[in-house]
Design a protein around this motif. Sequence first.
Motif, short mmCIF file in Angstrom:
data_model
loop_
_atom_site.label_atom_id
_atom_site.label_comp_id
_atom_site.label_asym_id
_atom_site.label_seq_id
_atom_site.Cartn_x
_atom_site.Cartn_y
_atom_site.Cartn_z
N GLN A 38 19.38 -0.75 1.85
CA GLN A 38 20.12 -1.69 1.14
C GLN A 38 20.30 -2.90 1.84
O GLN A 38 20.14 -2.74 3.22
N VAL A 39 20.19 -4.18 0.98
CA VAL A 39 20.30 -5.35 1.95
C VAL A 39 21.41 -6.02 1.19
O VAL A 39 21.42 -6.06 -0.13
N ASN A 40 22.40 -6.35 1.87
CA ASN A 40 23.57 -6.88 1.32
C ASN A 40 24.02 -6.16 -0.02
O ASN A 40 24.69 -6.86 -1.20
N GLY A 41 24.10 -4.93 0.21
CA GLY A 41 24.55 -3.80 -0.98
C GLY A 41 23.46 -3.72 -2.11
O GLY A 41 23.91 -2.92 -3.08
N PHE A 42 22.56 -4.14 -2.03
CA PHE A 42 21.58 -4.01 -3.18
C PHE A 42 20.27 -3.50 -2.49
O PHE A 42 20.10 -3.37 -1.54
N PRO A 43 19.59 -2.59 -3.64
CA PRO A 43 18.38 -1.77 -3.24
C PRO A 43 17.51 -2.64 -2.41
O PRO A 43 17.39 -3.48 -3.05
N ARG A 44 16.72 -2.17 -1.45
CA ARG A 44 15.85 -2.67 -0.70
C ARG A 44 14.42 -2.03 -1.48
O ARG A 44 14.18 -0.96 -0.85
N TRP A 45 13.64 -2.59 -2.35
CA TRP A 45 12.70 -1.88 -2.83
C TRP A 45 11.47 -2.17 -1.93
O TRP A 45 11.06 -3.41 -1.29
N ALA A 46 10.57 -1.18 -2.08
CA ALA A 46 9.34 -1.37 -0.94
C ALA A 46 8.21 -2.30 -1.86
O ALA A 46 8.02 -2.39 -2.98
N PRO A 47 7.66 -3.15 -1.15
CA PRO A 47 6.46 -3.97 -1.46
C PRO A 47 5.36 -3.03 -2.37
O PRO A 47 5.21 -1.73 -2.15
N LEU A 62 11.64 -4.36 -10.75
CA LEU A 62 12.01 -3.93 -9.37
C LEU A 62 10.92 -3.13 -8.59
O LEU A 62 11.07 -2.95 -7.43
N GLY A 63 9.98 -2.77 -9.43
CA GLY A 63 8.76 -1.97 -8.70
C GLY A 63 9.38 -0.34 -8.47
O GLY A 63 8.62 0.30 -7.64
N ASP A 64 10.22 -0.12 -9.25
CA ASP A 64 10.53 1.47 -8.93
C ASP A 64 9.66 2.26 -10.05
O ASP A 64 10.22 2.38 -11.25
N PRO A 102 10.24 4.39 -4.48
CA PRO A 102 10.97 3.50 -4.36
C PRO A 102 10.94 3.37 -2.79
O PRO A 102 11.26 2.22 -2.00
N LEU A 103 10.83 4.36 -1.88
CA LEU A 103 11.17 4.47 -0.54
C LEU A 103 9.94 4.21 0.46
O LEU A 103 10.07 4.03 1.63
N TYR A 104 8.74 4.15 -0.20
CA TYR A 104 7.76 4.09 0.43
C TYR A 104 7.25 2.56 0.99
O TYR A 104 7.51 1.75 -0.12
N GLU A 105 6.99 2.42 2.28
CA GLU A 105 6.55 1.19 2.77
C GLU A 105 5.31 1.46 3.41
O GLU A 105 5.19 2.13 4.46
N PRO A 106 4.21 0.75 2.91
CA PRO A 106 2.98 0.81 3.40
C PRO A 106 2.78 0.38 4.86
O PRO A 106 2.03 1.09 5.53
N ASP A 107 3.48 -0.49 5.33
CA ASP A 107 3.45 -0.94 6.91
C ASP A 107 3.77 0.17 7.56
O ASP A 107 3.27 0.32 8.75
N ARG A 108 4.87 0.85 7.20
CA ARG A 108 5.44 2.03 8.08
C ARG A 108 4.55 2.90 7.74
O ARG A 108 4.33 3.97 9.09
N TRP A 109 3.82 3.52 6.84
CA TRP A 109 2.76 4.50 6.93
C TRP A 109 1.73 4.02 7.62
O TRP A 109 1.19 5.02 8.43
N LEU A 110 1.12 3.08 7.78
CA LEU A 110 0.04 2.45 8.34
C LEU A 110 0.33 2.71 9.82
O LEU A 110 -0.57 2.67 10.78
N GLY A 111 1.67 2.54 10.44
CA GLY A 111 1.75 2.88 11.80
C GLY A 111 2.04 4.47 12.47
O GLY A 111 2.49 4.54 13.44
N LEU A 112 2.00 5.07 11.49
CA LEU A 112 2.02 6.66 11.56
C LEU A 112 0.84 7.27 11.69
O LEU A 112 -0.37 6.77 11.48
N ARG A 113 0.73 8.40 12.34
CA ARG A 113 -0.56 9.29 12.72
C ARG A 113 -0.34 10.91 12.42
O ARG A 113 0.73 11.21 12.43
N GLY A 114 -1.35 11.45 12.14
CA GLY A 114 -1.48 12.87 12.02
C GLY A 114 -0.42 13.50 10.94
O GLY A 114 -0.25 13.02 9.89
#
Length: 328
Positions: free
Chosen positions: A13-22, A241-243, A285-297
């Motif tokens: 959340q950001v300022n009490g509102f949902p933070r949707w993934a790009p 919202l991208g949900d 809604p919880l998926y973040e491409p940049d975070r996924w790209l930074g993971l392995r295995g």
Amino acid sequence: MIALHPAEELRGQVNGFPRWAPVARVAADVDAPVLDAAVEWLTAHLQWFDQQQWERFLPRREFPEGTVLELLVLCRILRRGRFRDHELVGRATELAQAVVSEHAFHAALGRADEKFPYRAYLVALLAELGCPVRSAVERVQVVLETGCGGWTGAWQPALTRLELRYVLDLGGFASTSLPVADLTAATIAAAAPDPLYLRDDEAYALTHVVFYATDFGARPMPAGAALIETMRTLLGMYLALGDMDLAGELLLCLRAVGAAECPMTAQGWRELARRRRTDGAVPGPLYEPDRWLGLRGEVREAYAFGTCHHTTMVAAMAAAIREDLNVF
């Protein structure tokens, strides 16, 4: 409430509102069938539905058997059409049988706690799919006959009673509940709610009323103009919202009540196809491409499954019903 939704505790959340993934990386061919790609992705990742595999990398769910329950709901819908004999259906049923046969599951059924409807649903699905676990069926019936937990009490919320009535009918259990039409009339779906003021959990409640009242599109449900307009407005909101989780559920609901053909639903299907990953998964809604790209295995695979599996199943359910009812 028997709910099919992602783990809300992981939502930022950001300022009490949902933070949707790009928007995730999308498939190049947006016209490729959503259903086929989703089924193949789920089949390839079936091991992650096992509770032990899930908990190696992902937070323990409040109802650990929930992933298997959700998968069986999808498989029951798939059996109506051309995926009846697909590998996913057989392997998912075997996995569910193993879960329901465990001593710990039987003991939990007997407690008739707040997760009883979920567990009874899983037992009922296996029975309806022709693979009953007799000891679990008997345990559910004992709970109902003794009144343990008060699950059939008139004081229970309307949606809870509707959900349980659906489960009991599905599993062939004896029931003294009110008719489905009377229960539906007491829920949020009959209240003509203002979509602008509905919380996410209330939107999920509305979609689940339609799921149970229509048996996921298998039987008709009278839906007035107000309910249809509410669902179309909600669809537009969640698309903005991208949900795609709630958007997928709303696409399913609008098809189930016979209101699938309109500019908003057409846009919903285009957006669902556009947001698919190249491997066929539909990001939640919880998926973040940049975070996924930074993971392995396996960590990378676990993250993708944890943030995409539910939305992918919802998309497959909606697409299967759309295909089954010949409206492609």
